[in-house]
Design an enzyme around this catalytic site. Structure first.
Site, PDB file in Angstrom:
ATOM      1  N   SER A  96       0.976  -1.212   0.151  1.00 53.36           N
ATOM      2  CA  SER A  96      -0.001  -0.245   0.007  1.00 53.36           C
ATOM      3  C   SER A  96       0.756   1.297  -0.037  1.00 53.36           C
ATOM      4  CB  SER A  96      -0.766  -0.041   1.158  1.00 53.36           C
ATOM      5  OG  SER A  96      -1.784   1.269   1.301  1.00 53.36           O
TER       6      SER A  96
ATOM      7  N   TYR B 232      -1.639   0.128  10.479  1.00 52.42           N
ATOM      8  CA  TYR B 232      -1.807  -0.759   9.099  1.00 52.42           C
ATOM      9  C   TYR B 232      -0.655   0.001   8.108  1.00 52.42           C
ATOM     10  CZ  TYR B 232      -3.606  -0.927   4.238  1.00 52.42           C
ATOM     11  OH  TYR B 232      -3.309  -1.177   2.903  1.00 52.42           O
TER      12      TYR B 232
END
Length: 257
Positions: free
Chosen positions: A141, A152
């Protein structure tokens, strides 16, 4: 129709929905055999959408090493080899300022977005080493630079480090390791919710702040499409990218994380 994956056996994790569902379909449509792995029961429905005889669903909890090992064992049982592993399990569970995360929530984010990729790579390596070749694609990501999802972000930073280190360690053994780093992506409503507990009004407001940051940080000022994420994954997974390894390809409209 391209036949880039003709004769290849691929394991695609997180294939029940979203980007990885499209990747599994794409590999099968281009001639590959695919084991679609997810913990959602409807993974078998997705497998049935693939061309006849090209896909098999397998249910496993990839947040555990046992789940990753079982998935690779199933692929070997069915096909006798694994040419491609596409690691796609992950996704932010909650979006909130880091100071607002509880310890257990931090652990859950790392377990969701780092451990399935770490376990998957470890579980597939013995098979690829025995074959003397193989390709691993990790879906990371661009959120390594972003707000309201620091755990995250840390997990995906770990995926990036894993990609480069593993590529360096096993390149001479014929194993190629690459990654894409998607930005915000439009997708149909999730059949399995991101946060099973649901989001409070405050959490929804924090999420909207993250959305605004994502769209504001990229050059196009919009989310990407599923097709814009799937195509780069298929490219770096294919032999067309055979001299690319240890790289993390940003696919985020210029916001490279």
């Amino acid at each position: 129709m391209s036949t880039r994956f003709s004769g290849k056996v691929a394991v695609v994790t997180g294939a029940a929905q979203g980007i990885l569902r499209g990747v599994a379909l794409g590999i099968a449509q281009e001639g590959g055999q695919v084991l679609l792995v997810d913990r959602a029961e409807f993974i078998h429905e997705v497998a049935a959408e693939l061309p006849q005889g090209r896909g098999t669903g397998f249910i496993a909890d990839l947040e555990t090493y046992a789940g990753a090992h079982a998935a690779m064992a199933r692929a070997m049982q069915l096909h006798g080899r694994i040419d491609l592993l596409i690691n796609g399990v992950g996704g932010a569970i909650r979006m909130r300022p880091f100071a607002e995360f509880e310890a257990a929530q931090i652990d859950a984010e790392i377990r969701r977005s780092l451990m399935p990729t770490l376990y998957g790579c470890h579980a597939v390596l013995p098979h690829m080493l025995q074959q003397g070749r193989g390709t691993i694609v990790n879906v990371s990501s661009n959120a390594t630079r972003g707000i309201r999802r620091v755990p995250y972000s840390a997990a995906k930073g770990g995926v990036n480090a894993l990609t480069t280190a593993l590529a360096m360690e096993y390149g001479e053994q014929g194993i190629r390791v690459v990654a894409t780093a998607p930005g915000g992506t439009q997708a149909p409503p999730r059949r399995v919710p991101r946060n099973a507990e649901g989001d409070s009004a405050q959490e929804q407001a924090w999420m909207q702040e993250a959305v605004q940051q994502v769209t504001g940080s990229n050059f196009f000022k919009r989310y990407g499409t599923l097709e814009e994420q799937i195509a780069p994954i298929l490219f770096i997974a294919s032999d067309e990218a055979s001299y690319i390894t240890g790289a993390v390809l940003p696919v985020a409209g210029g916001d490279n994380g």
